[in-house]
Each structure stands twice: as C-alpha cells, then as structure tokens.
Design an enzyme around this catalytic site. Structure first.
Site, PDB file in Angstrom:
ATOM      1  N   SER A 228       0.839  -1.191   0.000  1.00 30.71           N
ATOM      2  CA  SER A 228       0.000   0.000   0.000  1.00 30.71           C
ATOM      3  C   SER A 228       0.873   1.239   0.000  1.00 30.71           C
ATOM      4  O   SER A 228       2.026   1.205   0.450  1.00 30.71           O
ATOM      5  CB  SER A 228      -0.901   0.027   1.240  1.00 30.71           C
ATOM      6  OG  SER A 228      -0.143   0.379   2.395  1.00 30.71           O
ATOM      7  N   ASP A 229       0.343   2.351  -0.515  1.00 32.44           N
ATOM      8  CA  ASP A 229       0.999   3.629  -0.252  1.00 32.44           C
ATOM      9  C   ASP A 229       0.890   3.863   1.242  1.00 32.44           C
ATOM     10  O   ASP A 229       0.019   3.296   1.917  1.00 32.44           O
ATOM     11  CB  ASP A 229       0.330   4.752  -1.053  1.00 32.44           C
ATOM     12  CG  ASP A 229       1.255   5.940  -1.264  1.00 32.44           C
ATOM     13  OD1 ASP A 229       2.258   6.060  -0.524  1.00 32.44           O
ATOM     14  OD2 ASP A 229       0.974   6.746  -2.162  1.00 32.44           O
ATOM     15  N   TRP A 230       1.746   4.717   1.774  1.00 30.60           N
ATOM     16  CA  TRP A 230       1.832   4.869   3.233  1.00 30.60           C
ATOM     17  C   TRP A 230       0.539   5.472   3.781  1.00 30.60           C
ATOM     18  O   TRP A 230       0.206   6.620   3.512  1.00 30.60           O
ATOM     19  CB  TRP A 230       3.050   5.714   3.588  1.00 30.60           C
ATOM     20  CG  TRP A 230       4.280   4.897   3.858  1.00 30.60           C
ATOM     21  CD1 TRP A 230       5.076   4.992   4.950  1.00 30.60           C
ATOM     22  CD2 TRP A 230       4.856   3.843   3.068  1.00 30.60           C
ATOM     23  NE1 TRP A 230       6.106   4.074   4.896  1.00 30.60           N
ATOM     24  CE2 TRP A 230       5.989   3.348   3.753  1.00 30.60           C
ATOM     25  CE3 TRP A 230       4.511   3.244   1.862  1.00 30.60           C
ATOM     26  CZ2 TRP A 230       6.781   2.309   3.264  1.00 30.60           C
ATOM     27  CZ3 TRP A 230       5.300   2.214   1.362  1.00 30.60           C
ATOM     28  CH2 TRP A 230       6.414   1.755   2.059  1.00 30.60           C
TER      29      TRP A 230
END
Length: 797
Positions: A228-230
C-alpha cells in the site's frame, strides 16, 4: 500449490497475519530465523533512506545519495538505455545502504498539468511512460534490489488523494491509465508494485480485486507483492482478501488482530491468507539481507546524473541561432536559480544530494565571458525593486542575458496541486523589464512540469532543463556552450493557456468524485484530434543539428527508414512512430504514439532505423467482451519529429475484426469536450454516475477527510478546521507550505489509525467521529476507554 508450504505450515495464524503489515515506518515484519524483514525507501530519482526520525513526506533528513533528474526530466530523453543506467545506479546505492525495496519509479499519467506530483511522473502518454518505467525497473533490479513502481492506478490529483474516487470509463481505464503499468510490469518484471491512495470507480485501489487480481496477476502475470501507499490501507481485511500483501507503515498489533478476527468469523478464508503470505514470501526470501558495505562510486554516479540531465534538456526556442553562446560575448547571469538551484521536487522524493552543483560554482569551468551575476528576483513571488534594478544595470553592460527562471519549490509538491501553470509574477515582470533593454535573452527554465510561456516572444532562446538533479547546473552549461547538442523532446503538451486544458476548471476535483469526462482524449490525444493550437506539441524539441527523414518501408512487422544529419554538427534525433485509423468506427484519437528510437549521427551521416510493431500497435479495448481486439482496416503509419511534425507516412492494411455497433456520443465524436456534460459522460461511462452529497452540515465517517470538519455538526470540530486552514494559509504566505498540515487536512479519519504505528485504533477513530458528529461527551468518554484498551493491547506480548 503454495511455493512456501513448508514454512507456512509452521506459522501460526497470528504470525501469518503479522506479515501483512509493516514492523515500522520503513520495514516489513520479520519472524526470527524464518522470515527476514526488508527495508523500503523512497527513491524515484534517488534514495531517501532515513536513519533518524522517520516520516513519509521528506521533512526529516536522510542519508546522502545521488540526486538524479526526476522522471519528468528523464522522460524528455526518450532514452531507455539512459533510464536503465540511472535505475542501475539507484539500485547500487540501495544495496550499499541496506535498502531492499526502492519505492519507484512513479509512472502515473499526467492527466492535468496542475497535478502537484507531475514532476515524479514520466508522461501524458502511457506507451512512453511504460517503456521508460520498464527500463528503470530493470536497472534498479539488476543487482537484486526490488523496484516498486507506483501508484496503481488512475492517481491523478493530490487534493483529497486518500479519499478521491476516480470515475473513469472502462476503455479509458485500460487504454490510458493501466497500459503504462502493463508495459512496466510485463517488460520490467518488478517484484513489487505500490497501489494508489485513491478509489477507482468506487473501490479503493488497494482492495480492488479487479485491479490487483484480474488485471495485475491473472492478465499480466505479475509475480511480486503489492504494497500500500503509506497510510493507503483502508479496510485491511478487504485489502488482503483482494490482492494486497503489505500495509505500510506498521498497523501495530491492531492489523494483526483484525486479520485473526476476520479468519475466525469467516470474512477472510485462511487459505486466501496463506496464498498472500506465500506470494509475499516468494519475494522476501529471495532478497539478500546480508549487511551492506556502504561502498558507492559517487563520481561515476554523478557523471551518470550529468549525462542524464544533458540528454534531457529541451531546446524550445533558438531565434537567429542565439545558442550556443558565443564565448566572446559578455554574459549577464541573472536569476536566483543560478545561485540556489531548483533541481528536484518537494515531498517524499526529496533527496539529500551528495554532490550538488550550482551554476555560479561551475560556470568558471566553461568558455563564457561572464560580466557578473544578479539575483533578479526572490523566491515566493515577492516583488523587489532593488533586485530588479541590479539585474537591469548588469544587463545594460552586457551583450547577452542568461536568465535562470522557472517554478519555485512551493509551486510543485507532493500533497498539493498547483493553483496555476503561470510562472511567479515577479519573474514575469523581470522578463518584461529585461526585454526592454533590447539585449538578447536566453532563459534556462527549471520546472517539473508545464509552465505557461506566453512570454516566449520577449526572449530569443529557451532551454528547458526541467528538474535536472544534482548535476543539472553543469549539464545546462554544456548545452549553452555547445559542448553538448540538445536532443530532448517534450513528454507532455504545453497548451497556449490553461484555459485550453479540457475540464481544467474542474481540476482538482474538490468533492469525493473526480469525473474523467475527457475519456481517452488526454494530452496530445485531445489537442491533436480537436485541432487545438498549442504552445509546444508533445514530442517537440529543437537541436543544433537538422535531420532529414527518407525511404520509409512498412511491413507487417514494423518500419524502416533512413535518418540523415544534414548539418555540420553531430547530434541525436528522437524518431517517433504514430499510428492512426482514419476510417475507424470507434472513438479514436487522431494519432497515437506506438514506438520511438533515438539515433546519434555525425555530420552528414545517414543511418537506417527500425521500429518494430508490437501487441499494442493496433489494439483497442473492447468493453463488451472485456478484452483487447484489433480493428480491421487501412492504418496510417507515420514517422515524426513531434506529434505535429510528420516527416514520412504510409499505409498498412491490418487484419482484425469489425467492432460491434457502438453508440458514438456526438460530442465525443466531434471532440467537443467543452460541450460535454455529466449526462454525456454517464453515457460514455455506461452506468449511473455516483453523485456528490449535499453541502451543509452532515455526519462524517471514517472515509471523510479532516478538511470536511467544516461541515461537521460539532462547532468545535468546525473551529479546528478553521485553525488548520488558517495555519495553512499562513505557511503559504511565507512561501513554504506546511506539508504535514496539508497531509492531515487531506487525510481521511481512518488514516489516523493507519499512520500512527498502532497508537490509535480504528475503535478510537470511531469515538472521535462520535465527537465530531455532535456527541462530544459521549465520544470523549468512549475515546478514553478505547485509548486505555489499545494501550494495554500494544503492551501485551
């Protein structure tokens, strides 16, 4: 069949669940003597490995690394081999610094020139973006480092980026917004891919089985893991169930417990969890986690950075051959960027450059007669008459003006979209004042994306270096002095004004839904088909040489042609292949890029170039069958120096099928996008469009962003919103936006739990929402209760 069944059979459900989220801001979870932790780092154009306090916005310092030109810069080289070299250097530095996964390259489509992160992306064209990204991936992974291309998919704006729903019709999604990733995945073979924050047609990208399983894994054969993106993990169970492997940063014990509970209650089949763990372990267990030796050839990497910057410089104007500069002319060097370079963007990609050059430091190494330097303007757009007068005085005693100008750091940053494509007003005023001296002006532009260039008639030369990295200063001087012949060509279209950008007034979408009403007509596909005049077309760039195209040969497998350097100067030409089907019964652009090659030629030299057709040359996406098809017909095959400069063309009869009768929307058929309404777009979309909620006070939920507290029922929540907005405006007035506040303002409530390393649970977030929604004391009591429960949980073994 599980590849790591022996390992997985020995793991408890808790251990398997723990592997699906990080251990810290940058590390994955380990299981001692069974599964190693891997370290991740931002790195689209250079590593950002943090050793102290960690953040994902580029605010805190990182270890020194080579700062290469950004993706938007490199894309102007159209040079796959060069991009590979840059990727290889980044991979080498990663290995030396103990980084196992480089979070890049970024290859989202530049749908609108105001997107604040366009400097991190390659192009408005998916073919060019995909090819260059594939080269970068191969370079990064050449020594075993893992590349993680991002952000998959349809991630086109920074405002509301964690809670914006990209509403895009199926054909456009496949032809424009996933073809770039398809090429990158199939040709680059990345071992990881990063999902995007946004939703796509109602589903969060990180939990969209259509994107992550049907397309990415089943259709493209992706064998890596999805991260995932952060803070981009919305529903952790749904993410794992639908194809995501690693939620970052750490979710603490909350993430593990959520998956355990989902397995117990049947929301998540343990066999599916085993499959995700297996896919993740297949990559992780192949990583070399031996201690890094820290050895980096900084000199060689700096030279690669310089070469990359030189090859990416675009010559936009050269009136009366004012360039290269005559060494006998007295040159006035003007502009703050010559003293303090603008060489990279702001946000998570910020690199602590190892060997940063400035123009003033290196200009003495070049055959120029410098009469002096004047700062000329202040960053931030503030007018300063004294600086202007100093610049004018210097200009008047010089023969030619070399002006370093462009976009300030505040104008291009992760987390915020641009409010205009204009350059700062004080720089525009300075150009006007300098023009009135009558001295020739050469502008060396620094910007990560499109700038409005109506001032071009006031200057004689324009060199665009984009964001050239740590060696950008000497790279630009090599071109200015004629020691390097510019060969860069634009990866994006420069409109005459922003008013010409389709649906420009609607960008960025302020509400929950971003309607991609332009369909396939993105970038040059719109301007070229609608016959809309532009400032500089896609693929445009001048040279100190001139080139002739001849002897086009077209076969069923590709083309051949002869390219001749007709000048007395050695140089390189980027030859572009465009394809068109004039008799198509489908909605189709006037022409589409389907190949390119870069050829270096000595004076008067000729070379035969070849460009092969591939599986993407003639295809279109058929929505009814949900498959790729080829439309039969006579195609126009064109070789060009830019999308508007067609040098050779011919025809090729292509076998295929006739599309089933399709309802062609008249406004789209005429490319009259200025007339397109939501109702027209709904017809293209093929189903009912989601609509925004009514404005005014309303109940907020986990997916509501913090900025929406302006509509909260609790007056205290509305007050907090006003304070945040006030602080943001104050920071912008100072010329430096507060990225932390920007991130918080655009963050959905559920991300509070996803970004705090387990300190805040989703149950605590729910109690916060009770408070925000008008039941302050009830919510506050619940928050205190959940706080202690969560603290006890985090301290437990």
């Amino acid at each position: 069949m599980l590849k790591n069944k022996t390992i997985i059979d020995k793991l408890t459900v808790e251990q398997k669940a723990s592997l699906m989220s990080g251990k810290s801001t940058w590390e994955s979870q380990d299981i001692p003597e069974v599964v190693p932790a891997i370290f991740m780092s931002d790195g689209p154009h250079g590593l950002r490995k943090q050793m102290g306090e960690a953040d994902h916005l580029g605010l805190n310092e990182s270890l020194p690394a080579t700062c290469f030109p950004t993706a938007a810069t490199l894309a102007n080289s159209w040079d796959e081999g060069l991009v590979y070299q840059v990727g290889k250097c980044i991979g080498e530095e990663a290995k030396a610094l103990g980084v196992h996964v480089v979070l890049g390259p970024g290859l989202n489509i530049k749908r609108n020139p105001k997107c604040g992160r366009n400097f991190e992306y390659y192009s408005e064209d998916p073919y060019l973006a995909g090819k260059l990204a594939a080269s970068s991936i191969r370079g990064i992974q050449a020594n075993g480092t893992i590349a993680s291309p991002k952000h998959f998919a349809a991630n086109s704006q920074e405002y509301r980026r964690m809670a914006s729903d990209s509403i895009v019709d199926e054909r456009t999604l496949r032809e424009i917004y996933t073809t770039n990733f398809e090429i990158a995945v199939k040709e680059g073979q990345p071992k990881s891919i990063m999902s995007s924050y946004n939703l796509v047609n109602g589903a969060y990208a990180n939990e969209d089985s259509y994107l992550l399983r049907d397309i990415l894994k089943d259709e493209w054969g992706f064998k890596g893991f999805v991260v995932s993106d952060w803070g981009g993990d919305n529903d952790h169970t749904a993410g794992v169930k639908n194809g995501s492997h690693l939620a970052m940063p750490t979710l603490g014990k909350n993430g593990t417990l959520e998956l355990i509970e989902s397995v117990k209650n049947g929301k998540l089949d343990e066999a599916v969890l085993d499959q995700r763990v297996d896919e993740f372990l297949t990559v992780v267990n192949s990583v070399d986690v031996s201690p890094a030796d820290g050895t980096i050839d900084w000199t060689q990497h700096h030279e690669v950075a310089k070469k990359a910057a030189m090859e990416s410089v675009v010559l936009l104007k050269n009136e009366d051959n004012v360039l290269p500069l005559d060494k006998t002319k007295k040159v006035a060097v003007i502009g703050d960027f010559a003293q303090t370079p603008r060489y990279q963007g702001a946000g998570s990609s910020v690199v602590n450059a190892k060997n940063l050059e400035t123009t003033l430091d290196v200009i003495g190494n070049y055959p120029l007669t410098v009469s002096g330097f004047a700062k000329g303007y202040e960053r931030g757009g503030r007018s300063n008459d004294q600086l202007v007068n100093e610049a004018l005085a210097l200009a008047k005693k010089s023969d030619v003006i070399l002006l370093y100008a462009g976009l300030d750091e505040i104008l291009e940053s992760e987390g915020m979209d641009r409010t205009t494509i204009d350059m700062p007003k004080n720089q525009l005023a300075l150009i006007q004042e300098l023009a009135e001296t009558g001295k020739p002006i050469i502008v060396a532009l620094s910007a990560g994306s499109v700038v409005e260039c109506s001032w071009e008639n006031k200057v004689q030369g324009i060199l665009h270096g984009y964001l050239g990295g740590e060696a950008g200063a000497s790279a630009m001087l090599e071109v200015i002095c004629g020691q390097h012949n510019p060969s860069g060509k634009l990866n994006e279209t420069y409109p005459l004004t922003y008013q010409d950008v389709p649906f420009g007034k609607e960008f960025p979408a302020k509400g929950r839904y971003a309607y991609y009403k332009e369909g396939i007509y993105v970038g040059y596909r719109y301007y070229d088909t609608a016959k809309k005049a532009v400032r500089y077309p896609f693929g445009y760039g001048l040279s100190y040489s001139s080139f002739q195209y001849s002897d086009l040969q077209i076969t069923k497998t590709g083309i051949k042609a002869v390219i001749t350097n007709t000048s007395e100067t050695a140089g390189a030409e980027i030859v572009q292949l465009y394809v068109s089907n004039p008799s198509s019964t489908l909605l189709r652009p006037e022409k589409e890029l389907k190949g390119f090659t870069k050829v270096f030629l000595q004076p008067k030299e000729s070379q035969t170039i070849e460009i092969a057709f591939d599986d993407k040359t003639f295809r279109y996406y058929d929505v009814k069958s949900r498959s790729w098809k080829t439309e039969a017909g006579e195609y126009k095959i064109m070789l060009a120096s830019s999308v508007q400069d067609i040098r050779l063309e011919g025809q090729l009869q292509v076998e295929g099928t006739k599309p089933e009768s399709t309802l062609l929307q008249p406004k789209y058929q005429r490319v009259a996008l200025e007339e397109v309404t939501l109702e027209d777009f709904a017809e293209l979309y093929g189903k009912q469009l989601p609509h925004e909620e009514a404005t005014g006070q309303r109940l907020l939920d986990r997916t509501s962003i913090i900025a929406e507290m302006s509509q909260a029922k609790n007056p205290l929540a509305r007050l907090v919103h006003r304070i945040i907005r006030s602080l943001l405006k104050r920071s912008e007035k100072k010329g430096k936006p507060d990225l932390n506040l920007l991130f918080i303002s655009n963050m959905p409530f559920r991300a509070i739990a996803k970004m705090t390393n387990g300190m805040v649970s989703l149950a605590m977030v729910d109690e916060m929402l009770v408070m925000v929604n008008g039941h302050f004391f009830k919510g506050f009591a619940g928050l205190i209760k959940q706080f202690f429960q969560n603290r006890k949980l985090q301290k437990s073994n």
